[in-house]
Each structure stands twice: as structure tokens, then as C-alpha cells.
Design a protein around this motif. Structure first.
Motif, PDB file in Angstrom:
ATOM      1  N   LYS A   4     -11.471   2.842   4.606  1.00  0.00           N
ATOM      2  CA  LYS A   4     -12.947   3.333   4.319  1.00  0.00           C
ATOM      3  C   LYS A   4     -12.957   3.469   2.773  1.00  0.00           C
ATOM      4  O   LYS A   4     -14.127   3.563   2.309  1.00  0.00           O
ATOM      5  CB  LYS A   4     -13.114   4.663   4.991  1.00  0.00           C
ATOM      6  N   HIS A   5     -12.166   3.552   1.994  1.00  0.00           N
ATOM      7  CA  HIS A   5     -12.334   3.531   0.559  1.00  0.00           C
ATOM      8  C   HIS A   5     -12.481   2.125  -0.261  1.00  0.00           C
ATOM      9  O   HIS A   5     -12.406   1.971  -1.477  1.00  0.00           O
ATOM     10  CB  HIS A   5     -11.037   4.188  -0.346  1.00  0.00           C
TER      11      HIS A   5
ATOM     12  N   ASP B 189      -6.129   4.292   7.792  1.00  0.00           N
ATOM     13  CA  ASP B 189      -7.219   5.496   7.371  1.00  0.00           C
ATOM     14  C   ASP B 189      -7.665   5.316   5.872  1.00  0.00           C
ATOM     15  O   ASP B 189      -8.837   6.044   5.576  1.00  0.00           O
ATOM     16  CB  ASP B 189      -6.297   6.960   7.346  1.00  0.00           C
ATOM     17  N   ASP B 190      -7.132   4.373   5.052  1.00  0.00           N
ATOM     18  CA  ASP B 190      -7.565   4.318   3.620  1.00  0.00           C
ATOM     19  C   ASP B 190      -8.537   3.309   3.522  1.00  0.00           C
ATOM     20  O   ASP B 190      -9.238   3.176   2.774  1.00  0.00           O
ATOM     21  CB  ASP B 190      -6.167   3.983   2.789  1.00  0.00           C
TER      22      ASP B 190
ATOM     23  N   ASN C 168      -1.444   5.226   7.698  1.00  0.00           N
ATOM     24  CA  ASN C 168      -1.803   5.325   6.070  1.00  0.00           C
ATOM     25  C   ASN C 168      -2.970   4.103   5.815  1.00  0.00           C
ATOM     26  O   ASN C 168      -3.829   4.633   5.075  1.00  0.00           O
ATOM     27  CB  ASN C 168      -0.742   5.417   5.309  1.00  0.00           C
ATOM     28  N   TYR C 169      -2.390   2.831   6.154  1.00  0.00           N
ATOM     29  CA  TYR C 169      -3.358   1.730   5.842  1.00  0.00           C
ATOM     30  C   TYR C 169      -4.649   1.816   6.324  1.00  0.00           C
ATOM     31  O   TYR C 169      -5.746   1.791   5.558  1.00  0.00           O
ATOM     32  CB  TYR C 169      -2.453   0.637   6.056  1.00  0.00           C
TER      33      TYR C 169
ATOM     34  N   GLU D  15       1.277   9.500  -6.188  1.00  0.00           N
ATOM     35  CA  GLU D  15       1.660  10.829  -5.980  1.00  0.00           C
ATOM     36  C   GLU D  15       2.166  11.789  -6.983  1.00  0.00           C
ATOM     37  O   GLU D  15       2.205  12.941  -6.825  1.00  0.00           O
ATOM     38  CB  GLU D  15       2.118  11.120  -4.505  1.00  0.00           C
TER      39      GLU D  15
ATOM     40  N   ARG E 209     -10.596  -1.122  -4.868  1.00  0.00           N
ATOM     41  CA  ARG E 209     -11.383  -0.102  -4.317  1.00  0.00           C
ATOM     42  C   ARG E 209     -12.680   0.243  -4.653  1.00  0.00           C
ATOM     43  O   ARG E 209     -12.839  -0.437  -5.887  1.00  0.00           O
ATOM     44  CB  ARG E 209     -10.617   1.313  -4.183  1.00  0.00           C
TER      45      ARG E 209
ATOM     46  N   LYS F 294       0.964   4.022  -2.741  1.00  0.00           N
ATOM     47  CA  LYS F 294       0.546   5.279  -2.295  1.00  0.00           C
ATOM     48  C   LYS F 294       1.684   6.293  -2.809  1.00  0.00           C
ATOM     49  O   LYS F 294       1.403   7.605  -3.660  1.00  0.00           O
ATOM     50  CB  LYS F 294       0.374   5.473  -1.050  1.00  0.00           C
TER      51      LYS F 294
ATOM     52  N   HIS G 189       0.940  -1.272  -0.035  1.00  0.00           N
ATOM     53  CA  HIS G 189      -0.112  -0.029   0.048  1.00  0.00           C
ATOM     54  C   HIS G 189       0.741   1.498   0.032  1.00  0.00           C
ATOM     55  O   HIS G 189       0.568   2.364  -0.653  1.00  0.00           O
ATOM     56  CB  HIS G 189      -0.971   0.047   1.243  1.00  0.00           C
TER      57      HIS G 189
ATOM     58  N   TRP H 268      -5.691  -1.267  -4.790  1.00  0.00           N
ATOM     59  CA  TRP H 268      -5.440  -1.220  -3.268  1.00  0.00           C
ATOM     60  C   TRP H 268      -4.113  -1.535  -2.938  1.00  0.00           C
ATOM     61  O   TRP H 268      -3.274  -0.833  -2.695  1.00  0.00           O
ATOM     62  CB  TRP H 268      -6.771  -1.750  -2.644  1.00  0.00           C
TER      63      TRP H 268
END
Length: 539
Positions: free
Chosen positions: A209-210, A206-207, A203-204, A131, A393, A127, A123, A399
Motif C-alpha cells: 500500500k506504500h 502488507d507493505d 510483510n511484503y 530498523e 515508494r 526492512k 524487501h 522498495w
């Protein structure tokens, strides 16, 4: 099956951790001995320091080889590194850091000095690369996955975030063995200082939810018990419970490099395999305490699902349910997103995919084959019979490109929350529609020469026309999905199939078999499979 399988480990079963770590530093490999060479399997280099198969020289040389490989590929971004809870993982990460820092590589370690699950590292790579930082990141995961406590493991994940392909791992392994043979003269090492940090866990978590309907899980009020099996997900599960306010209990928060709390696996060894009824016996015994129980292996890339009505689910059964649910509940995925499976996974998946109107993408064993499809969204779900999978996702974007056991456990909770039925109940409903297959893997003896011939065997070399009373409709040596060599053969009839592949570590070959006609027919399939393969090998 060992007589003590499923029973608690005793003092005599435990490793001597100080001796294991001492051997890591003191024993020196001789790469003229095959067992002491760096060898990358489907999930990196693995071995025990006690057997001079995973020692400081191995890791120093392999890391130097990775540095040279990433330079040759123009990879100039940061390298994420994390390790699991095996006793050899910490020392190996330290060795790797000494080499990386000496070579001027920008390295990111965990901000809280926590263990790092394989999916969290994948992940992180994806990520960073999404970016648009102007360079590409890659990573190293120090883990032997579900292997026994005496083992160590070392995996390289390139910028696509998933397992490196055989071209990369072959180059890295060959170069590492050259470096060891040369006395490590070309290996740079320095005291690691001023290493950057990264919040893998935050980071993992929090993400999530997607990709998972955590609101549904929260609102349902279902009671979840999560067992990290002493592995790297231990602090992730509590963070998930706190962040999303779900009723989740970490039933076993203990970390012990000897794994004294485990029940023994089928062969009497301690092994953190969440798909094994023997290794999961202690968790299965608590199935009436929760609406759903889950387990993960040491690096959390595998999942185990325990329900009150069925106990531990067969991984094939859960994959079929997950696929059936996801493709009906992810409208953001591409209409042509295929169902990915390895060719030794259950044919129930084939039938589910057909009922969904989805293309089946069948590939050889190894999660690396799913990486391109997950990256571009052309494969919605990729899963292996060994309890490893990942999916897209909500919006159809990638993901992880490595197996994610945490994700698949949370999906089981979402399925229960949304449907009101456990995954095991839903699987029984699938069998009413598609049949109830019997699946098993067995091993058969084979010499090294026979294993080599099996790995290169062409389907046309099989002369049999029937299998267990049914006409053979396919003899495969290449996967239907991508035409890649499967390193063995698969033979298919209308009601059954078997696949035979050489073991990478033992003098045996593996026979995977499945029948939709019941246990007795499966035994016949297995017996004839051995005869067919032995005949083709000239055994």
C-alpha cells in the motif's frame, strides 16, 4: 523458432524429477572442467545437476564461501534465505541451511514453508537493515529465475538487498572452487535445527500500500488475471487479492516441478519467461476474459503484461509506459530522480525521459547497477529490456533493490485503473509522440577467443563511420550513466543503434538493435552490425 513453439508440452518434453534430484546428491563435480566449476553470472550460479553443474558439492562450497565472505565484510546480522519452485531449489536450500547452521549463522526461513520470490527476499533484507538493529542482514535466493525445469540457481544478496557485485561474486566463486578442489575439507555441515522463521509474504503484501495505489484498483473494479507460471508468487497473488479486496483471479494456481502445463518457448524448451509470446501463449489465449492479465517467472523478478487489445506487450514498450506514468504520478519522488535503463533497452525510454525533463541514467546490463540510486532515491525507476524493473515508494524511499515482477504487474493495474486505458493503448499514444521503433535481439556465432576480445573491445576500434545509411554519432564501450565497462560495444545513429555483447553460456555474441525507420531498416542495421563487429574482431 522451433516448429512447436507456443504449443503445449508433452510427456516427452518433461524432466525426470527423481533422476534430477538423485544426480544432485550423487554426481561430484571436477572443477578442472570449466563446465563443472562454480561460476556467477549476472544472476548467480546456474546449471543442471544432470550436467554436474549444480550439485550438492557446489552449494555446500558456495555457501561456505558466502559465510567466509560475510565474515570478512563484518556482516554479523541474520541471513534471510528462500527458494523458488524449481525441483533443485528445495535440496539446495537444505544443503545451504546445513552449512549456515554449522557455521553459527543466524538464519531466517519462511514462516509457512512457502516459496519466496526474489523481491520478497530483497524487501526483507532492506526492512531489517532500516530498523537499526545494530547489525546488517543479507540473503540467499535459491533460483535459476526463468530457466528450464532441469536447472538450479543460487544467488547472494548483500546488505544493500540487491544482486552482489562482481567483486563479491568473483571472490565467492573462486573460494567455492578452491573448497571443492580440496574435497570440501574446510566446509562445515550440520543438521539444521532451531532455525528462525520470517513471514516473507505477510510483510511484503502488507507493505504494498506504500508503493501501489491499491484503492484505485479496488474502486475501479477492473478484472485482473494473474498467472504465476508455476512460480514462487503463487500464494502471494491470492494474499494480495484478499488483503486489498481487488477483483483478482489466480488463473493458474498449479505448482509442478516438471512444468507440464507450460507451452514451449521459442526454441522448443520449457522456460518460464513471462516476456516470451511462446511461453505465455496459454495466457494470451485468455486475454478477452479479463481487463488485464499478468505473468511472472519462477522467482517473480520478471513481469509479463497481457491486454485485450494487444496481447502480450513487448517489455520495452511497457517500461516506457511505466516511466511516463510514474514520473507524472509520484509527487513524493525527488525532483532530480533519474530514469534508469540498461543500454540495450529501447530508445523510446530516452525520449520519454527527455519529455519529462528527467536525467537518463544509462548503465550496463545487470540490475546491480541500479542499486545505489534506488537506495538513495536518486533513481526513481530502474528497468531492463528483459522485463525486470523496480521503483521507489510513494515517499521516494527504497522498495526493493532487486527486480520485482509482482510490483510491475500491479503497476499495470494501477495505470489502467487511474487512466482508464491499458498500457498498450498508452504505448501507442507514446509512439505518436516519439516514433514507433522496431527492436530485436539476434545471435551471431563467435569463438571463445572472439567473445573474450568483444568483451574488452574499445569503441575506438570500430572504424565504420555510417550505420544503415546514417552517420554514427557514438561508439560506446562504457555506459554513459556511470562510465562502467559494458562488456561489448554500442553504436548509435540519430535513427538507430545496435549493441553487441558476448554470451556467457554459448559460443555466440548477442546483437541488440533498434530502428525508428521500420523493419527493413532494422534488418540492414543488424546485417551491418555483424559486419562491423566481425571486422573489429578480425573474424
Amino acid at each position: 523458432m522451433n516448429d512447436r513453439a507456443g504449443t503445449p508440452a508433452t510427456e516427452a518434453d518433461l524432466i525426470d524429477v527423481p533422476s534430477l534430484i538423485d544426480a544432485y546428491y550423487t554426481l561430484k563435480p571436477d572443477v578442472s572442467i570449466p563446465e563443472q566449476r562454480v561460476v556467477f553470472g549476472t544472476s548467480g550460479h546456474r546449471g543442471s545437476s544432470l550436467n554436474t553443474a549444480f550439485n550438492q558439492d557446489h552449494i555446500a562450497a558456495t555457501t561456505q564461501a558466502i559465510v567466509e565472505y560475510r565474515t570478512s565484510q563484518g556482516i554479523t546480522g541474520p541471513l534471510f534465505i528462500g527458494s523458488d519452485t524449481h525441483a533443485l531449489s528445495g535440496p539446495a536450500q537444505t544443503t545451504a541451511l546445513e552449512v549456515l547452521v554449522a557455521n553459527g549463522v543466524r538464519v531466517l526461513v519462511d514462516e509457512f514453508d512457502d516459496f519466496v520470490p526474489t523481491p520478497a527476499l530483497s524487501h526483507a533484507i532492506l526492512k531489517y537493515n532500516a530498523e537499526g538493529n545494530g547489525d546488517q542482514a543479507d540473503g540467499i535466493v535459491v533460483t535459476p529465475s526463468h530457466n528450464p525445469p532441469a536447472d538450479g540457481g543460487f544467488k547472494y544478496n548483500p546488505p544493500h538487498g540487491g544482486p552482489a557485485d562482481s567483486d563479491a561474486t568473483s571472490w565467492i566463486a573462486n573460494r567455492a572452487n578452491e573448497l571443492i578442489a580440496g574435497g570440501l575439507h574446510d566446509v562445515k555441515m550440520a543438521e539444521p535445527s532451531a532455525v528462525e522463521t520470517y513471514d516473507f509474504r505477510g510483510n511484503y503484501v502488507d507493505d504494498l500500500k506504500h508503493i501501489i495505489n491499491l484503492d484505485a484498483i479496488k474502486q475501479s473494479g477492473i478484472r485482473i488475471g494473474a498467472d504465476p507460471l508455476g512460480g514462487a508468487s503463487v500464494h502471494y497473488w491470492q494474499a494480495i487479492a484478499d488483503r486489498y479486496e481487488i477483483d483478482l483471479t489466480v488463473v493458474n494456481p498449479h505448482v509442478d516441478p516438471a512444468w507440464a502445463f507450460m507451452t514451449l518457448d521459442w526454441d522448443g524448451k520449457i522456460r518460464m519467461d513471462p516476456s516470451s509470446p511462446s511461453a505465455m501463449a496459454a495466457l494470451v489465449a485468455r486475454r478477452d476474459e479479463f481487463d488485464l492479465l499478468t505473468g511472472n517467472d519462477a522467482d517473480a523478478d520478471r513481469h509479463g503484461i497481457v491486454t485485450p487489445d494487444a496481447g502480450l506487450m513487448n517489455p520495452n514498450h511497457y517500461l516506457a509506459v511505466a516511466i511516463d506514468y510514474l514520473y507524472a504520478n509520484r509527487p513524493g519522488w525527488r525532483d532530480d530522480a533519474a530514469v534508469g535503463k540498461t543500454l540495450v533497452s529501447s530508445s523510446v525510454v530516452d525520449r520519454v525521459a527527455e519529455s519529462l525533463g528527467r536525467r537518463l541514467w544509462e548503465v550496463p546490463v545487470g540490475f546491480k547497477w541500479f542499486v545505489p540510486g534506488l537506495v538513495d532515491g536518486s533513481v526513481g525507476f530502474g528497468g531492463e529490456e528483459s522485463a525486470g524493473a523496480s521503483f521507489l515508494r510513494f515517499d521516494g524511499s527504497v522498495w526493493t533493490t532487486d527486480k520485482d515482477g509482482i510490483l510491475l504487474c500491479l503497476l499495470a493495474a494501477e495505470i489502467l485503473a487511474v487512466t482508464g486505458k491499458t498500457p498498450s493503448v498508452l504505448y501507442r499514444e507514446l509512439t505518436e509522440r516519439f516514433g514507433d521503433p522496431v527492436y530485436e535481439r539476434v545471435d551471431a556465432a563467435a569463438s571463445k577467443e572472439q567473445k573474450a576480445r568483444l568483451g574488452k573491445l574499445d569503441g575506438d576500434a570500430i572504424t565504420a563511420t555510417e550505420l544503415a545509411g546514417d552517420p554514427i554519432v557514438a561508439k560506446l564501450s562504457h555506459a554513459p550513466g556511470n562510465d562502467a565497462a559494458i562488456g561489448g560495444v554500442k553504436v548509435v545513429t540519430e535513427h538507430a543503434w545496435f549493441a553487441a555483447r558476448p554470451s556467457g553460456t554459448e559460443d555466440v555474441y548477442k546483437i541488440y538493435a533498434e530502428s525508428f525507420k521500420g523493419p527493413e531498416h532494422l534488418k540492414l542495421v543488424q546485417a551491418e552490425a555483424k559486419q562491423i563487429v566481425d571486422a573489429a574482431l578480425g573474424a
